[in-house]
Design an enzyme around this catalytic site. Structure first.
Site, PDB file in Angstrom:
ATOM      1  CG  ASN A  25      -1.801   1.186   1.356  1.00 43.27           C
ATOM      2  OD1 ASN A  25      -2.430   1.573   0.363  1.00 43.27           O
ATOM      3  ND2 ASN A  25      -1.899   1.793   2.524  1.00 43.27           N
ATOM      4  CB  SER A  80       5.185   5.224   4.220  1.00 46.20           C
ATOM      5  OG  SER A  80       5.587   6.275   5.065  1.00 46.20           O
TER       6      SER A  80
HETATM    7  C1  GAR Z   1      -2.516   8.927  -2.802  1.00 47.70           C
HETATM    8  O1  GAR Z   1      -2.017  10.161  -2.340  1.00 47.70           O
HETATM    9  C2  GAR Z   1      -2.361   7.861  -1.739  1.00 47.70           C
HETATM   10  O2  GAR Z   1      -1.230   8.031  -0.943  1.00 47.70           O
HETATM   11  C3  GAR Z   1      -3.606   8.049  -0.923  1.00 47.70           C
HETATM   12  O3  GAR Z   1      -4.613   8.344  -1.859  1.00 47.70           O
HETATM   13  C4  GAR Z   1      -4.035   8.997  -2.994  1.00 47.70           C
HETATM   14  C5  GAR Z   1      -4.483   8.274  -4.227  1.00 47.70           C
HETATM   15  O4  GAR Z   1      -4.131   8.979  -5.391  1.00 47.70           O
HETATM   16  N1  GAR Z   1      -3.916   6.865  -0.193  1.00 47.70           N
HETATM   17  C6  GAR Z   1      -4.512   6.853   1.001  1.00 47.70           C
HETATM   18  O5  GAR Z   1      -4.862   7.867   1.573  1.00 47.70           O
HETATM   19  C7  GAR Z   1      -4.701   5.475   1.613  1.00 47.70           C
HETATM   20  N2  GAR Z   1      -5.301   5.578   2.904  1.00 47.70           N
HETATM   21  P1  GAR Z   1      -4.243   8.284  -6.827  1.00 47.70           P
HETATM   22  O6  GAR Z   1      -5.620   7.647  -6.931  1.00 47.70           O
HETATM   23  O7  GAR Z   1      -4.099   9.415  -7.776  1.00 47.70           O
HETATM   24  O8  GAR Z   1      -3.144   7.272  -6.945  1.00 47.70           O
END
Ligand code: GAR
Length: 207
Positions: free
Chosen positions: A104, A133
């Site tokens: 993740n 992370s």
């Molecule tokens: C990312 O910033 C990721 O780190 C976060 O959601 C975004 C997804 O962006 N994930 C979380 O918050 C997990 N709890 P994306 O759909 O453009 O890849």
């Protein structure tokens, strides 16, 4: 090649980075699955000729949804499951099924700021640094072994959206790196630790 299934809920910028930097090399993305019908990442998958599927989570219990998700994933017998902006808490049964094979990305310097609203929380705490992370998924939410982190500065006048954009730029660099490591057999989960062989990294594991 290692078979990879990517789970998304939204924009899919991390998915795109993994398509661009990993797909067709050591990694073969065999499916993208979204729990939301309007996730833009579904279009990204289609544009790359990767089968995309929606399994709606809305209105289902965690057990029912995770059961359907596991069934869909198991059809592909993946070596790796990649959570890329997949905004669901998974049941312990699901997590156990993919222990050591599911990673993740989380928008904070874990163990800081597990859960949501990480950027605003870093600003409110007056942190000078923030980041992202990549970690193995275990039953502890956002608590599994960290594989790689990227750090960014927090500026005095930052809005959460500006800080988020700065972090996301780094995510697109480190997530494909972790996928490449896993798919080339260099990265494994060993108990509470992520082990990377022959790492071209600083001792602390920062990219
Ligand atoms: C990312 O910033 C990721 O780190 C976060 O959601 C975004 C997804 O962006 N994930 C979380 O918050 C997990 N709890 P994306 O759909 O453009 O890849």
């Amino acid at each position: 090649k290692k078979k990879v299934v990517v789970l998304i809920s939204g924009n899919g910028s991390n998915l795109q980075a993994i398509i661009d930097q990993c797909h067709g090399q050591d990694a073969d993305i065999v499916a993208v699955i979204s729990n939301k019908a309007d996730a833009y990442g579904l279009e990204r998958a289609q544009n790359a000729d990767i089968p995309a599927q929606v399994i709606l989570s809305k209105g289902k219990t965690r057990e029912v949804f995770d059961g359907q998700l596991m069934e869909a994933i198991e059809r592909h017998q993946p070596d790796l499951v990649v959570l890329a902006g997949f905004m669901r808490i998974l049941t312990p049964e699901f997590v156990r099924q993919y222990q050591g094979k599911m990673i993740n990305i989380h928008p904070s310097l874990l163990p800081k700021y597990q859960g949501l609203n990480t950027h605003q929380r870093a600003i409110d705490a007056g942190d000078a640094e923030h980041g992202a992370s990549v970690h193995f998924v275990t039953e502890e939410l956002d608590g599994g072994p960290v594989i790689v982190q990227a750090r960014v500065p927090v500026f005095d006048d930052d809005a959460a959206s500006e800080l988020a954009a700065r972090v996301q730029t780094q995510e697109l660099r480190i997530y494909p790196l972790a996928v490449k490591w896993f798919c080339s057999g260099r990265l494994i989960m060993n108990g509470a630790h992520a082990e990377l062989d022959n790492a071209a990294l600083s001792p602390a594991g920062y990219a």
